[in-house]
Structures are given as structure tokens and as C-alpha cells.
Design an enzyme around this catalytic site. Sequence first.
Site, short mmCIF file in Angstrom:
data_model
loop_
_atom_site.label_atom_id
_atom_site.label_comp_id
_atom_site.label_asym_id
_atom_site.label_seq_id
_atom_site.Cartn_x
_atom_site.Cartn_y
_atom_site.Cartn_z
N SER A 4 -3.92 -34.25 -42.10
CA SER A 4 -2.49 -34.08 -42.48
C SER A 4 -1.82 -35.13 -42.89
O SER A 4 -2.08 -36.17 -42.39
CB SER A 4 -1.68 -33.38 -41.38
OG SER A 4 -0.37 -33.43 -41.58
N ARG A 5 -1.05 -35.09 -43.99
CA ARG A 5 -0.24 -36.37 -44.47
C ARG A 5 0.86 -36.72 -43.53
O ARG A 5 1.41 -37.98 -43.69
CB ARG A 5 0.08 -36.13 -45.89
CG ARG A 5 -1.11 -35.84 -46.89
CD ARG A 5 -0.27 -35.62 -48.46
NE ARG A 5 0.33 -34.25 -48.20
CZ ARG A 5 0.76 -33.71 -49.30
NH1 ARG A 5 0.92 -34.27 -50.27
NH2 ARG A 5 1.39 -32.41 -49.17
N ASP A 48 3.44 -12.63 -48.33
CA ASP A 48 2.66 -13.27 -47.41
C ASP A 48 2.67 -12.54 -45.82
O ASP A 48 1.73 -12.66 -45.31
CB ASP A 48 3.75 -14.88 -47.27
CG ASP A 48 2.84 -15.73 -45.99
OD1 ASP A 48 1.80 -16.30 -46.50
OD2 ASP A 48 3.48 -15.70 -44.90
N LYS A 98 -5.00 -17.03 -44.03
CA LYS A 98 -4.28 -15.73 -44.64
C LYS A 98 -3.31 -16.20 -45.72
O LYS A 98 -2.60 -16.94 -45.13
CB LYS A 98 -4.52 -14.55 -44.24
CG LYS A 98 -3.16 -14.49 -43.34
CD LYS A 98 -2.08 -14.19 -44.04
CE LYS A 98 -0.53 -14.28 -43.08
NZ LYS A 98 0.44 -14.38 -43.80
#
Length: 307
Positions: free
Chosen positions: A35-36, A167, A89
Amino acid sequence: MVHKIALVGIGKIAVDQHIPAITNNPDFELSATVSRHASIDGVESYTSLDDMLEKRPDIGIVSLAIPPQPRFDYAVKALRAGRHVMLEKPPGQSLAECYALEKMAQEKGVSLFATWHSRFADSIPAAKDWLKSRTIKRFRITWKEDVRRWHPGQEWIWEPGGLGVFDPGINALSIMTEILPYDVHINAAKLEFPSNRDTPIAAHLAFTNPDNAVMDAVFDWRQEGPQTWDIDIETDQGEMKMSSGGAKLSIDGKSIVEGSDHEYANLYAQMHTLVQNRASDVDLSPMIHVCDAYALGKRITIAEFEF
């Protein structure tokens, strides 16, 4: 054998679901994160997937809990490095991407799991079994939630590839395609797009089916107060209701399943089985319905929506 796994993306879904599911499963060890902007105490962290793949050849599984737009490039890197890959997903931002990943996994001889967490809700097996011997007369999905509550600050959902209201709506479609005893397809759709957004905030879908049942779905991201994730089914031999996103099931008003939230625990159990057998699970039928909705849907432009 304990499988070492790297989790890519440490956002809300990772913290709420992926990390508890991994740490509570004795078959997995959370060995690294990528992760950044975030990390997990006690777990080796990287800001680059390339760096993690190079320095940790012992990690055999990569779980991608990042938005769909960049997911393809991350998955390609992991597959090319010979790692098993688990996709949050929706599995990608297009069908072509998903088919390409499936082919690559086959060529590399590794497992690819396109996860649909709602299919692993507690009520799914009983609902599927009950419907097998019945004729459906009415099938209605009502999936209404508050986007501000569930996707705070996540601008990617409004951008191309982010799917908008699909979504969450694709979760309902994943349940539908799992429990129905036959295939259906969309024959009409209406999609509501805020004038300042590139993805829809609401949708109404109608389906063609072998029973000639009235079958539709309503998705809406403007629901305030109580949230609604219901599927109501009327058959020739009674009525079934799935609620709380599939965690609860009642038949003819009698509670059959009062489930807890085991979806992600069940997902990782399935991932372990796939890796053990060098198998893949890439069912794209929920994604096909979303693509058909975009292709067939009448676009309705509505007032701006401020997030």
C-alpha cells in the site's frame, strides 16, 4: 501447510474483512502488505508490488483488495511471477481483462479466484436447494444503500470502470446467478446518471427467464436510514425472502437462516482449496449482467450528486 499471503490495498474492505479472515484462518499467514499509504502493525509492508514480488519469492498468494481500475496490471504482475491471485469483486473493470487473466493463470499453472463474497453468505446453499424444485412466479431484488456511508471519499467509484451503483448491485447479481436453477439475461434497463458523474447512481433491470416470471432488480445509492439488501421470490410452492445481503433467509415467513458475517472467512477457505488443487474459480456471469445493463440500458440524466 501454511500458505504465505500478501494483501495489496489496505483500505476499508481490507481492514474490515480481509485481514480478520486471513488472521483467523490457520491455513494462511499474512506475510506482507502492499500500500502507498497504509500498513499493518507487525506485518512487513511495501509501497510497490514489484518490490514485494522481488524480495519475497516465498509468498505464494497475492490478494488484491484494490479498486477495479488498476487491478488488471497488478494481477498480471503477480501471475507472471508465478503467484496465485485472489481478486476482490468485481474481478476487473472489463470482461476482456478478466478473460485475459484467466488465460494467463492457466498458462502459468496457478490459481485465480474471482471472488463474489455475497455468494458465500450463510443462506445461499439452502436458498439454492429450495429453488431447485419450484417454478418461480416473481423475483425481485431490492438493493438500496447510502453511498456516503459505505464509500466515504472513494471517488474511483464514480469514474469509468468504477461501476457506480453496480459496485454493490453486482453482489445481488452474484447471488441471483448462484441460486437460480437456470440462466437468465437482461432484456431492458434504465440507468440514472447524475450530470456530474460518469457512473450510475441508480438502476432498474428486467430479466428474461424460462419460467416467464416477472423478474427485476432495483439498485439505488441514495438510501438514507435503514439499508435494504433484499431478494423476494414467489414460487408455485411458497415464498422465500433473503435479507441482509443474504445473511438471513425466511420461507413462508418462517426464519430458516439467521446468519452471521462469514462471507470472507468462507472466501479464504475456498482460496485454500483452490491453491491445494491448483484450480481456478472464475465465474463472470454477474459481470456479464452489468455489461449488458450498460449496453441495453436507457440512460437518464438527473441532477448533480455531491459526494
